[in-house]
Design an enzyme around this catalytic site. Structure first.
Site, PDB file in Angstrom:
ATOM      1  N   GLY A   1       0.753  -1.251   0.000  1.00 33.96           N
ATOM      2  CA  GLY A   1       0.000   0.000   0.000  1.00 33.96           C
ATOM      3  C   GLY A   1       0.775   1.288   0.000  1.00 33.96           C
TER       4      GLY A   1
ATOM      5  N   GLU B   1       4.144  -6.540   1.752  1.00 30.35           N
ATOM      6  CA  GLU B   1       3.965  -6.996   0.368  1.00 30.35           C
ATOM      7  C   GLU B   1       3.651  -5.830  -0.558  1.00 30.35           C
ATOM      8  OE1 GLU B   1       1.200 -10.195   1.050  1.00 30.35           O
ATOM      9  OE2 GLU B   1      -0.425  -8.816   1.504  1.00 30.35           O
ATOM     10  N   PRO B   2       4.670  -5.034  -0.876  1.00 33.09           N
ATOM     11  CA  PRO B   2       4.472  -3.912  -1.791  1.00 33.09           C
ATOM     12  C   PRO B   2       4.268  -4.368  -3.231  1.00 33.09           C
ATOM     13  CG  PRO B   2       6.802  -4.177  -1.285  1.00 33.09           C
ATOM     14  CD  PRO B   2       6.064  -5.147  -0.400  1.00 33.09           C
ATOM     15  N   GLY B   3       3.390  -3.685  -3.936  1.00 34.81           N
ATOM     16  CA  GLY B   3       3.205  -3.932  -5.363  1.00 34.81           C
ATOM     17  C   GLY B   3       3.597  -2.672  -6.122  1.00 34.81           C
ATOM     18  N   ARG B   4       2.710  -1.689  -6.033  1.00 41.49           N
ATOM     19  CA  ARG B   4       2.915  -0.428  -6.744  1.00 41.49           C
ATOM     20  C   ARG B   4       4.308   0.174  -6.516  1.00 41.49           C
ATOM     21  NH1 ARG B   4      -1.402   2.925  -7.873  1.00 41.49           N
ATOM     22  NH2 ARG B   4      -2.572   1.859  -6.258  1.00 41.49           N
TER      23      ARG B   4
ATOM     24  N   TYR C   1     -10.921   5.159 -11.624  1.00 43.46           N
ATOM     25  CA  TYR C   1     -10.915   5.995 -10.422  1.00 43.46           C
ATOM     26  C   TYR C   1     -10.194   7.328 -10.589  1.00 43.46           C
ATOM     27  CZ  TYR C   1      -8.201   1.585  -9.623  1.00 43.46           C
ATOM     28  OH  TYR C   1      -7.501   0.414  -9.756  1.00 43.46           O
TER      29      TYR C   1
ATOM     30  N   CYS D   1     -14.633   3.449 -28.554  1.00 43.75           N
ATOM     31  CA  CYS D   1     -15.946   4.062 -28.708  1.00 43.75           C
ATOM     32  C   CYS D   1     -16.614   4.127 -27.348  1.00 43.75           C
ATOM     33  CB  CYS D   1     -16.759   3.265 -29.707  1.00 43.75           C
ATOM     34  SG  CYS D   1     -15.987   3.345 -31.320  1.00 43.75           S
ATOM     35  N   GLU D   2     -16.167   5.084 -26.566  1.00 41.06           N
ATOM     36  CA  GLU D   2     -16.565   5.200 -25.163  1.00 41.06           C
ATOM     37  C   GLU D   2     -16.102   6.581 -24.711  1.00 41.06           C
ATOM     38  OE1 GLU D   2     -18.219   3.472 -21.969  1.00 41.06           O
ATOM     39  OE2 GLU D   2     -17.433   1.976 -23.365  1.00 41.06           O
TER      40      GLU D   2
ATOM     41  N   TYR E   1      -0.460  -1.714 -12.352  1.00 40.87           N
ATOM     42  CA  TYR E   1      -1.900  -1.681 -12.615  1.00 40.87           C
ATOM     43  C   TYR E   1      -2.260  -1.058 -13.970  1.00 40.87           C
ATOM     44  CZ  TYR E   1      -1.655  -2.769  -7.669  1.00 40.87           C
ATOM     45  OH  TYR E   1      -1.317  -3.358  -6.473  1.00 40.87           O
TER      46      TYR E   1
HETATM   47  C1  LIG Z   1      -2.988  -5.126  -3.873  1.00 44.33           C
HETATM   48  C2  LIG Z   1      -2.416  -5.773  -2.679  1.00 44.33           C
HETATM   49  C3  LIG Z   1      -1.107  -5.512  -2.289  1.00 44.33           C
HETATM   50  C4  LIG Z   1      -0.246  -4.495  -2.985  1.00 44.33           C
HETATM   51  O1  LIG Z   1      -0.735  -3.210  -2.860  1.00 44.33           O
HETATM   52  P1  LIG Z   1       0.098  -1.963  -3.429  1.00 44.33           P
HETATM   53  O2  LIG Z   1      -0.756  -0.807  -3.134  1.00 44.33           O
HETATM   54  O3  LIG Z   1       0.291  -2.195  -4.880  1.00 44.33           O
HETATM   55  O4  LIG Z   1       1.398  -1.949  -2.691  1.00 44.33           O
HETATM   56  C5  LIG Z   1      -0.594  -6.213  -1.221  1.00 44.33           C
HETATM   57  N1  LIG Z   1      -1.350  -7.118  -0.551  1.00 44.33           N
HETATM   58  C6  LIG Z   1      -2.624  -7.395  -0.885  1.00 44.33           C
HETATM   59  C7  LIG Z   1      -3.371  -8.398  -0.136  1.00 44.33           C
HETATM   60  C8  LIG Z   1      -3.199  -6.726  -1.959  1.00 44.33           C
HETATM   61  O5  LIG Z   1      -4.459  -6.986  -2.272  1.00 44.33           O
END
Ligand SMILES: *Cc1c(COP(=O)(O)O)cnc(C)c1O
Length: 434
Positions: free
Chosen positions: A249, A291-294, A335, A362-363, A391
C-alpha cells in the site's frame, strides 16, 4: 530528471528512460508500448530487502504483490532479487510456476479462491495460503486432508482502518469483502476454527489496509490493532502468532507535487512500532512481512503512444487522441487516477498547452487524463505517460478488439521484449468458427 531520476532528456530534447531515447524505442517497437526500466525495479526490490533484513531480522521476506505487474519475466527477476511473491489467482500461480518461482516463497491471497485454485496451490507446494473466510478454511482443510498435507496458513483480518482519513475507526471498513473483522468478533472465531482444523497450520495473521498511502499513521494504527489482536488470541487460545503480514500500500508520486516516501525509512518505522507494541502487549516480536506492489514497479514504467488527432473545441477544451487508451490504462476511467504526460519528441520544450488525452475506444469515458499540461501536440508526435508500471499492463483488456501492447524491458542501454505485442491472430485465437 523528469519526475524520477531514470527519466531525463537528451541532446535532441527527447525523453529518455534508463538513458535510452524513447522516440527511438517507439520507432523500434511501435506504439502503444509499455517501457519498463529493469534497474529501477531491481533497485526497489533491494531497498525493501535490505531494509527488511536490517529492521525485521535476517529471515525477513518482503513479498512482491505480483498483481501490480504480472508476466513470466517479472517472477524471474523478483526471484533473482531474493523476494517472495504474493499471488491472487490461479493464473498468477501458473505464471509464477512457469517462471520457476520457488513455491515455498509464494503467498496465495484472494477473497474467493475456488476449490481448483486451492488444489493447484496445494499441488504446487505454495508456501503459505492466506485464508480469507470460514468456507475457504473448510474447503482447504478437506482438500489438504485428502492430499495428506498440512498447509501453512495466515488468516486475513480486517483491522477496521480507513487509510485515507488517517483514522483507525474500529467499525469503519469492517464492511469489506476481504477477511474477517476484529470488531465483530469474527476474527477470533475464525482463528479458533483454524486452530481446530488438522489440514492447516496457522502461523499468524495478515491485513492489507489499502493502496497509494503516503502516511505512516495508518500502518501505525494497523500494527497497533493487529498486535493487540495477537495478544488477545494468545490470552483466549494460547496460540501466539509467529508471523504478522501488514500488506502493501505505500504510495508513489504520479505528479510532480505528490509526496515522496523513503521506503527504507518506512520499513524501519514499521519495525519500531511493532517492536514497541509487542513489548507493551507482552508478546514476542512476530516476523513481519510486507507486500508492496505499486511501490516496486510503478515508477519503472512509462507508456508510449502516437498522437493521432488534435481537436480544439472553442470555449470548451482540447482533445488529443492517442493510439491506445482505456484498454491499456483503465485507471482514469476506473478511479480518475492522475498521471503526468508529455510529448516525448519535444520533452525539453515548455508545457504551454492543456489537453484531455483520449483513447481510441468508442466510449466517452475512454480518457487517460483531463486537462493535462503538455507540449503543444501534433499528429505523429510520441506522447509518453509516466508511472505506468503498476496496474496498467496488469489491468489491460482487449476492449474494441485492440491488441495489448508489448512490455519492453530496458537495462544497460539495451531493450528487449518481455511480452510481445498481441496480434489480430491472438485476438481471434479462442473464437470457434463453427
Ligand atoms: C494489492 C495488494 C497488495 C499491494 O498493494 P500496493 O498498493 O500495490 O502496494 C498487497 N497485498 C494485498 C493483499 C493486496 O491486495
Amino acid at each position: 530528471m523528469i519526475l524520477y531520476p531514470h527519466l531525463d532528456t537528451n541532446a535532441e530534447g527527447h525523453l529518455t528512460v534508463g538513458g535510452m531515447d524513447t522516440v527511438e524505442l517507439a520507432r523500434e517497437f511501435g506504439t502503444p508500448a509499455y517501457i519498463m526500466d529493469e534497474d529501477v525495479i531491481r533497485a526497489n526490490c533491494r531497498t525493501y530487502l535490505t531494509a527488511a533484513r536490517a529492521h525485521f531480522g535476517a529471515d525477513a521476506l518482503p513479498l512482491y504483490a505480483s498483481k501490480a505487474l504480472c508476466f513470466t519475466g517479472i517472477y524471474r527477476l523478483v526471484a533473482e532479487e531474493g523476494l517472495g511473491v504474493d499471488c491472487v489467482s490461479g493464473g498468477e500461480l501458473f505464471t509464477a510456476l512457469r517462471a520457476g518461482f520457488p513455491a515455498e516463497r509464494i503467498y496465495f491471497h484472494g477473497n474467493n479462491k475456488t476449490d481448483a485454485d486451492l488444489a493447484m496451490a496445494l499441488d504446487m507446494g505454495v508456501g503459505t495460503i492466506v485464508v480469507d473466510n470460514e468456507d475457504e478454511l473448510d474447503a482447504l482443510h478437506a482438500l489438504a486432508r485428502a492430499k495428506g498435507k498440512v498447509q501453512r496458513i495466515l488468516l486475513r483480518i480486517t483491522p477496521g482502518i480507513d487509510p485515507h482519513t488517517h483514522r483507525a475507526i474500529q467499525t469503519g471498513n469492517v464492511d469489506s469483502k476481504f477477511g474477517r473483522a476484529i470488531a465483530t468478533g469474527q476474527a477470533l472465531e475464525i482463528t479458533k476454527a483454524a486452530l481446530a482444523r488438522t489440514g492447516v497450520r496457522p502461523v499468524g495473521f495478515h491485513c492489507h489496509i489499502g493502496s497509494q498511502i503516503f502516511d505512516i499513521d495508518p500502518f501505525r494504527d494497523a500494527a497497533d490493532i493487529m498486535v493487540r489482536f495477537i495478544a488477545e488470541v494468545k490470552r483466549e487460545t494460547g496460540f501466539e502468532a509467529e508471523e504478522l503480514n501488514l500488506g502493501g500500500g505505500l504510495g508513489v508520486p504520479y505528479l510532480a507535487e505528490d509526496r515522496r516516501i523513503d521506503y527504507a525509512a518506512a520499513v524501519a518505522e514499521i519495525a519500531a512500532i511493532v517492536r514497541q507494541n509487542a513489548a507493551d502487549a507482552g508478546i514476542r516480536m512476530p516476523r513481519i512481512i510486507l507486500e508492496p506492489g505499486r511501490s516496486l514497479v510503478a515508477a519503472a514504467g512509462i507508456t508510449l503512444y502516437t498522437v493521432g488527432s488534435v481537436k480544439e473545441i472553442p470555449g470548451f477544451r482540447n482533445y488529443v487522441s492517442v493510439d491506445g487508451g482505456m484498454p491499456d490504462n483503465p485507471r482514469y476511467a476506473l478511479y480518475q487516477s492522475q498521471y503526468t504526460a508529455l510529448i516525448a519528441n519535444r520533452a525539453s520544450a515548455p508545457k504551454d498547452y492543456r489537453a484531455t488525452v483520449a483513447g481510441r475506444c468508442c466510449e466517452s469515458g475512454d480518457l487517460i487524463g483531463e486537462n493535462m499540461p503538455l507540449q503543444k501536440p501534433q499528429r505523429g508526435d510520441i506522447l509518453a505517460v509516466l508511472t505506468t508500471g503498476a496496474y496498467n499492463f496488469a489491468m489491460a483488456s482487449n476492449y474494441n478488439r485492440l491488441p495489448r501492447p508489448p512490455v519492453i524491458l530496458v537495462q544497460g542501454g539495451k531493450a528487449r521484449v518481455a511480452v510481445r505485442r498481441e496480434t489480430y491472430e491472438d485476438i481471434v485465437r479462442n473464437d470457434l468458427s463453427e
